[in-house]
Design an enzyme around this catalytic site. Sequence first.
Site, mmCIF file in Angstrom:
data_model
loop_
_atom_site.group_PDB
_atom_site.id
_atom_site.type_symbol
_atom_site.label_atom_id
_atom_site.label_comp_id
_atom_site.label_asym_id
_atom_site.label_seq_id
_atom_site.Cartn_x
_atom_site.Cartn_y
_atom_site.Cartn_z
ATOM 1 N N CYS A 166 23.009 7.603 -13.075
ATOM 2 C CA CYS A 166 23.679 7.390 -11.719
ATOM 3 C C CYS A 166 24.884 6.252 -11.635
ATOM 4 O O CYS A 166 25.781 6.571 -10.940
ATOM 5 C CB CYS A 166 22.854 7.394 -10.579
ATOM 6 S SG CYS A 166 21.631 5.990 -10.685
ATOM 7 N N HIS A 212 18.953 4.150 -7.391
ATOM 8 C CA HIS A 212 19.938 5.359 -7.524
ATOM 9 C C HIS A 212 21.359 5.069 -6.735
ATOM 10 O O HIS A 212 21.062 3.902 -6.041
ATOM 11 C CB HIS A 212 19.491 6.686 -6.945
ATOM 12 C CG HIS A 212 20.250 7.750 -6.811
ATOM 13 N ND1 HIS A 212 20.567 8.391 -8.025
ATOM 14 C CD2 HIS A 212 20.559 8.697 -5.998
ATOM 15 C CE1 HIS A 212 21.405 9.490 -7.849
ATOM 16 N NE2 HIS A 212 21.533 9.514 -6.635
ATOM 17 N N ASP A 250 26.984 12.858 -4.472
ATOM 18 C CA ASP A 250 25.828 12.508 -5.416
ATOM 19 C C ASP A 250 26.100 13.116 -6.726
ATOM 20 O O ASP A 250 25.312 14.242 -7.170
ATOM 21 C CB ASP A 250 24.455 12.977 -4.644
ATOM 22 C CG ASP A 250 23.411 12.235 -5.529
ATOM 23 O OD1 ASP A 250 23.557 11.305 -6.254
ATOM 24 O OD2 ASP A 250 22.119 12.749 -5.212
#
Length: 289
Positions: free
Chosen positions: A76, A110, A125
């Site tokens: 991420c 994250h 995302d």
Amino acid sequence: MTEDPWRIGELDLQGYLSRTGVAARPPSVPALDELSRAHVLTFSFDNLDILLGQHPGVALAQVQEKFVGRGRGGYCFEHATLFAAVLERLGYDVDRRLGRVGGADHARTHMVLVVRVEGAERVVDVGIGWPPSASLPLVEGGEVEADGWRYRVLPGATREPSWAIERATDEGWQTMHLFDELPVRPVDVAMGHHWTSTHPDSHFTTGLSFGCLLPGEHVGVAREGDGFAVTTRRPDAPTQRRGVGWDEGVALLQELGNLSDEEIERLPVALDMAAGTHCGSGTRTKWGR
């Protein structure tokens, strides 16, 4: 001189657009979604460099050399760092946010993006293992369907202001993660990466995490016994899971993750060490390689 804490001036924008196969367009929701889909179809989600002991770090220059230069993927912090720079260079207004995968008691390891476009905020995302291929409206109940999968945004069940991204599954809505509204600085990303890539309690240091979104399906690869488990998800069919041997699993990782021959050669020992089964330098591993 304008402050550039994220060093987006170092981005090779044309190299990124060439790698993902999209053209630069003025900011809009359709253009944002086109970029998001191209990104997640181009770059895998994986912790391979962590396992191989060669992670270059999460600064933009390091990430773009890996993604744009070599066609590799990552996790991420890398995905979001690169994609945020791309969006800002294309004229989008972007905030970086940190989130918790697995619930409110988990660490903020994250990273997602909040993008202001066409007078509203959208959540992007691109750096989760099974990513949405489109942005989501950042409003309570905001919902999208992307490549056959449904996602929605709800207020997070935490004391501080937060949001939850959920995915529709056969068992109902599943929370992917919670993210808060606190500002994020480069040092926050560096610290999150340090914990995630080095701490013995991080699942990125103890086993393989690999996912790849393809047109119409998502493929995940995990270690299982003397081989691998391959999970294939499609929006219009039950999830399929099958065990494969070493050679087939490695071929899949090399194809989808763009691993070099030298990295493949080192992978057995790296996986054994992550799982705590490696017995020392020069020892034959249980993989027999």
